[in-house]
Design a protein around this motif. Structure first.
Motif, PDB file in Angstrom:
ATOM      1  N   ASP A 101       0.840  -1.198   0.000  1.00  0.00           N
ATOM      2  CA  ASP A 101       0.000   0.000   0.000  1.00  0.00           C
ATOM      3  C   ASP A 101       0.871   1.243   0.000  1.00  0.00           C
ATOM      4  O   ASP A 101       1.809   1.362   0.798  1.00  0.00           O
ATOM      5  N   VAL A 118       0.039  -1.608 -11.686  1.00  0.00           N
ATOM      6  CA  VAL A 118      -0.831  -1.626 -10.506  1.00  0.00           C
ATOM      7  C   VAL A 118      -1.530  -2.976 -10.397  1.00  0.00           C
ATOM      8  O   VAL A 118      -1.561  -3.605  -9.330  1.00  0.00           O
ATOM      9  N   GLU A 122      -0.595  -5.836  -7.837  1.00  0.00           N
ATOM     10  CA  GLU A 122      -1.678  -5.772  -6.848  1.00  0.00           C
ATOM     11  C   GLU A 122      -1.386  -4.747  -5.755  1.00  0.00           C
ATOM     12  O   GLU A 122      -1.613  -4.981  -4.578  1.00  0.00           O
ATOM     13  N   GLY A 124      -1.858  -0.966  -3.909  1.00  0.00           N
ATOM     14  CA  GLY A 124      -2.960  -0.055  -3.638  1.00  0.00           C
ATOM     15  C   GLY A 124      -2.454   1.343  -3.347  1.00  0.00           C
ATOM     16  O   GLY A 124      -1.372   1.528  -2.780  1.00  0.00           O
ATOM     17  N   ILE A 126      -3.523   5.049  -1.587  1.00  0.00           N
ATOM     18  CA  ILE A 126      -4.427   5.663  -0.628  1.00  0.00           C
ATOM     19  C   ILE A 126      -4.006   7.116  -0.456  1.00  0.00           C
ATOM     20  O   ILE A 126      -2.832   7.404  -0.213  1.00  0.00           O
TER      21      ILE A 126
END
Length: 180
Positions: A101, A118, A122, A124, A126
């Motif tokens: 992340d 991406v 995998e 992420g 934020i």
């Protein structure tokens, strides 16, 4: 707030200046992960180490490789970018491990990542602006028990030019505050 970090995880903090030095302390207080701090300024790296970072990396062009070395070539589970400009986003994504992340706090440049990267990795993304009321209450509780302290340089309002110059020259460790 980053996903739950475990003692097996690594978290990279990019930028140990004004907000970043607070983030390092909060992470140290609430997360058992190994903390790696990256900053251009060696003094900021040293401040982060004194505040609990496990590793400090000076961003001198070899920071991505240094982080990958510290993570066994895999990258970190979480990257928190307090800078968001000057190439930090591209470098930060390269410091991220598969299924990691990336938290964007600082801003100033575009985040450019091919969608295939991406999806295939995998990862992420934020965006974190200020947090919630409960986050603020948690920060105040940590500050009340001395787990988080603010490092500030105070300047008189009529001396704002010196504050701006010192910030631009990297002479501030922590935050600069204008006072009446």
């Amino acid at each position: 707030m980053p996903r739950r970090l475990t003692p097996r995880d690594r978290c990279v903090v990019i930028g140990a200046g004004g907000l970043g030095h607070i983030g390092v302390q909060v992470l140290r207080a609430i997360a058992p992960a190994e903390l790696i701090v990256v900053d251009r300024n060696p003094d900021a790296v040293e401040l982060a180490r004194s505040l609990g970072a496990d590793h400090g990396v000076v961003a001198d062009g070899g920071q991505v490789e240094a982080v990958l070395d510290l993570t066994g070539g895999h990258g970190a589970e979480v990257v928190i970018d307090f800078v968001g400009e000057g190439g930090s986003t591209a470098e930060g994504v390269r410091m991220l491990r598969r299924a990691g992340d990336y938290h964007v706090v600082g801003y100033g440049e575009d985040l450019v990542v091919p969608t295939i990267d991406v999806i295939s990795s995998e990862i992420g993304f934020i965006g974190d602006l200020v947090g919630s009321y409960n986050d603020l209450c948690d920060l105040m509780a940590l500050a009340a028990r001395g787990a988080v302290t603010l490092h500030t340089a105070k300047y008189a309002l009529d001396d704002f030019r010196s504050a701006v110059d010192d910030l631009a020259a990297g002479r501030i460790r922590g935050r600069a505050v204008l006072v009446p």
